[in-house]
Scaffold this active site. Sequence first.
Site, short mmCIF file in Angstrom:
data_model
loop_
_atom_site.label_atom_id
_atom_site.label_comp_id
_atom_site.label_asym_id
_atom_site.label_seq_id
_atom_site.Cartn_x
_atom_site.Cartn_y
_atom_site.Cartn_z
N ILE A 90 10.40 -12.58 -19.00
CA ILE A 90 10.57 -11.51 -19.98
C ILE A 90 11.97 -11.58 -20.59
O ILE A 90 12.94 -11.98 -19.92
CB ILE A 90 10.34 -10.13 -19.33
CG1 ILE A 90 10.32 -9.04 -20.40
CG2 ILE A 90 11.37 -9.82 -18.24
CD1 ILE A 90 9.78 -7.70 -19.89
N ARG A 95 19.39 -0.45 -14.94
CA ARG A 95 19.44 -1.49 -15.98
C ARG A 95 18.56 -2.68 -15.63
O ARG A 95 17.76 -3.16 -16.44
CB ARG A 95 20.88 -1.98 -16.16
CG ARG A 95 21.83 -1.01 -16.82
CD ARG A 95 23.22 -1.63 -16.85
NE ARG A 95 24.23 -0.75 -17.40
CZ ARG A 95 25.52 -1.01 -17.39
NH1 ARG A 95 25.96 -2.15 -16.85
NH2 ARG A 95 26.40 -0.16 -17.92
N ARG A 153 -4.77 2.32 -0.66
CA ARG A 153 -4.91 0.91 -0.31
C ARG A 153 -4.90 -0.04 -1.51
O ARG A 153 -5.62 0.17 -2.49
CB ARG A 153 -6.21 0.67 0.46
CG ARG A 153 -6.25 -0.78 0.98
CD ARG A 153 -7.45 -1.10 1.80
NE ARG A 153 -7.28 -2.41 2.40
CZ ARG A 153 -8.26 -3.26 2.67
NH1 ARG A 153 -9.50 -2.91 2.43
NH2 ARG A 153 -8.00 -4.43 3.21
N LEU A 154 -4.07 -1.06 -1.41
CA LEU A 154 -4.15 -2.24 -2.27
C LEU A 154 -4.69 -3.36 -1.39
O LEU A 154 -4.04 -3.78 -0.43
CB LEU A 154 -2.78 -2.62 -2.82
CG LEU A 154 -2.77 -3.85 -3.73
CD1 LEU A 154 -3.51 -3.57 -5.03
CD2 LEU A 154 -1.34 -4.30 -4.04
N ASN A 199 2.08 -0.06 5.81
CA ASN A 199 2.24 -0.80 4.57
C ASN A 199 3.01 -2.06 4.94
O ASN A 199 4.20 -1.99 5.24
CB ASN A 199 3.02 0.04 3.55
CG ASN A 199 3.46 -0.77 2.34
OD1 ASN A 199 2.84 -1.77 2.00
ND2 ASN A 199 4.53 -0.34 1.70
N GLY A 200 2.31 -3.19 4.95
CA GLY A 200 3.03 -4.39 5.36
C GLY A 200 2.16 -5.62 5.42
O GLY A 200 0.95 -5.57 5.20
N GLY A 250 12.68 -13.92 -6.41
CA GLY A 250 13.88 -14.50 -5.81
C GLY A 250 14.86 -13.50 -5.26
O GLY A 250 16.02 -13.85 -4.96
N THR A 284 23.43 -0.02 -12.14
CA THR A 284 22.97 -1.41 -12.10
C THR A 284 21.48 -1.49 -11.81
O THR A 284 20.75 -2.28 -12.42
CB THR A 284 23.74 -2.20 -11.03
OG1 THR A 284 25.13 -2.09 -11.29
CG2 THR A 284 23.36 -3.65 -11.04
N VAL A 342 -5.75 -8.55 2.13
CA VAL A 342 -6.39 -9.32 3.20
C VAL A 342 -7.47 -8.46 3.84
O VAL A 342 -7.26 -7.27 4.09
CB VAL A 342 -5.36 -9.74 4.28
CG1 VAL A 342 -6.05 -10.46 5.44
CG2 VAL A 342 -4.29 -10.65 3.67
N CYS A 376 0.86 -1.18 0.00
CA CYS A 376 0.00 0.00 0.00
C CYS A 376 0.89 1.23 0.00
O CYS A 376 2.12 1.12 -0.06
CB CYS A 376 -0.90 0.02 1.24
SG CYS A 376 -2.04 -1.39 1.35
#
Length: 551
Positions: free
Chosen positions: A286, A338, A50-51, A76-77, A362, A335, A54, A2
């Site tokens: 991608i 890119r 808000r996203l 936000n968590g 990951g 970096t 839950v 969020c």
Amino acid sequence: MCGIWATFGVDGGLSATCIKCFSSIVHRGPDAWRIEQDAREPLAIFGFQRLSIVDGLHGMQPMRLHTYPRTTLICNGEIYNCKRLQEQHQFPYETKCDVEAIIHAYQNFGIAETVKKLDGVFAFCLVDGEKRKVYIARDPYGVRPLFRFHDADNDVLAICSEAKGLVGLKQKASKNSTLGQFPPGHFQVWSMIDNGKVKLDYTEQYFKPGMPPRFLPFVPEEDLQKMDVYEKTAHLLEAACKKRLMAERRIGCLLSGGLDSSLITALVVKLAKEHQLPYKIQTFAIGMGDSPDLAAARTVAEYLGTEHHEVQFDENDVREALDNVIYHLESFDITTIRASLPMYLLSQYIKKNTDTTVVFSGEGADEVAQGYIYFRDAPSTSAGHDESIRLLSDIYLYDGLRADRTTSAFSLELRVPFLDIQFTSHYLSIDPKLRQPQNGVEKHLLRNSFAKSGLLPDSILWRHKEAFSDGVASVKKSLFTTIAEIIAERYKDEEQQYEGVQPTTTESKYYRSVFEKTFSGQHNFTPYYWMPKWVQVTDPSARFIKHYAAT
């Protein structure tokens, strides 16, 4: 994922400037928003984008509970141990929202113990109206972003998930004001002195990379005692994925075909079947043209039986996205920019073409498990360990920042199991000799931990690490060559002195010039350029390290 925003002591209250600042982070939470002024403290303003992941009905913020009406929380968590905390301490939850645990923990144990009891990722601001205190805190590795603005001359404090929500305030502030990232693993205590104005009481660091959990571990220690180091590693990484399945929105995986994303995807697919999720896991890869990553990701997706999406991008996509990526990143690191371009374009595809909202990735594996090629040049085992700690301490400035901003730009929520506290504590406690690259193979211990699992084909489990620019790009042409050609079209190389780290190449000068358009003078956002250690190179790409050609 969020967007949080709050100001304390800003003269003029809820002004047009404040509204504009708050609106700049709407991409972090498109489902709903709220901004409100505290009636008792008129210069205290709270904003929330808000996203919904839950508790779609009761999870709106700022959060206040009937039990503690003078306590206000914006966060936000995701708190993965919210239910265990409730069971342990009999917290009288009023919602199904995981962050409610923060309020109960604070009221029962105080702020210093609260942050230690949370198993999750978070950036929050909690206000205790009775004690007239403001608390700010960020998770151990900075997975969730948090910026802080402080105007000491005027006793003003403001916080936001991204710097773009605060730069407008800094432009109107005194010269004795600062804007920068709030450090991971820290909390601050502020006192409200008058009409929403604040003074800093103190700052405390509660976590350093490798520290063991101070909450009740997700996997009990007695369950691990009979396992060898490889079994324990595999078990804890799977557990880190399992706890992160907490979501009411569809889950997918970013899949490059490299070891890290492939392991996480394999574990998520396994767990999704065990939990009988009502959908297939979607995977997303991608690349440009005949990219090695696309081919490897295809192999993994076919092996696991995922609903696979393959996204091709070209020079025109890079040309169109480049400046937007720098704006969202709030960084001029070479970096980071890119590596962000493909992740940004992939996130854009996911948002436009699928219903996946929660994405596993990951990130963190290279830092925890000595995965970068330059680790082969570590002068000693202790030097390798120390470099892991350094990288993890700063991951929020580079790879962690990239992962958050490129996904949040398109309202996706990122989950990163490799940065789980119980997992990192275990992995960093293993004999450093075992964690070093073995026989020219990085992350040998991690690979060995899954060697008998059957989760992945051996060709993927033991696939050598590509230089990112080579893995995602066409075999004929690397990504950074494409970027260089685009910059040459639009930028006249000029000598200009900046504060902080100096750009020396045409590429880095262009990035800095674009950055300065929105974040002028904020050189502290990128304190140094990310570069491999122990090797003499002028470009951060792994392809310039001597070992790369031999892999």
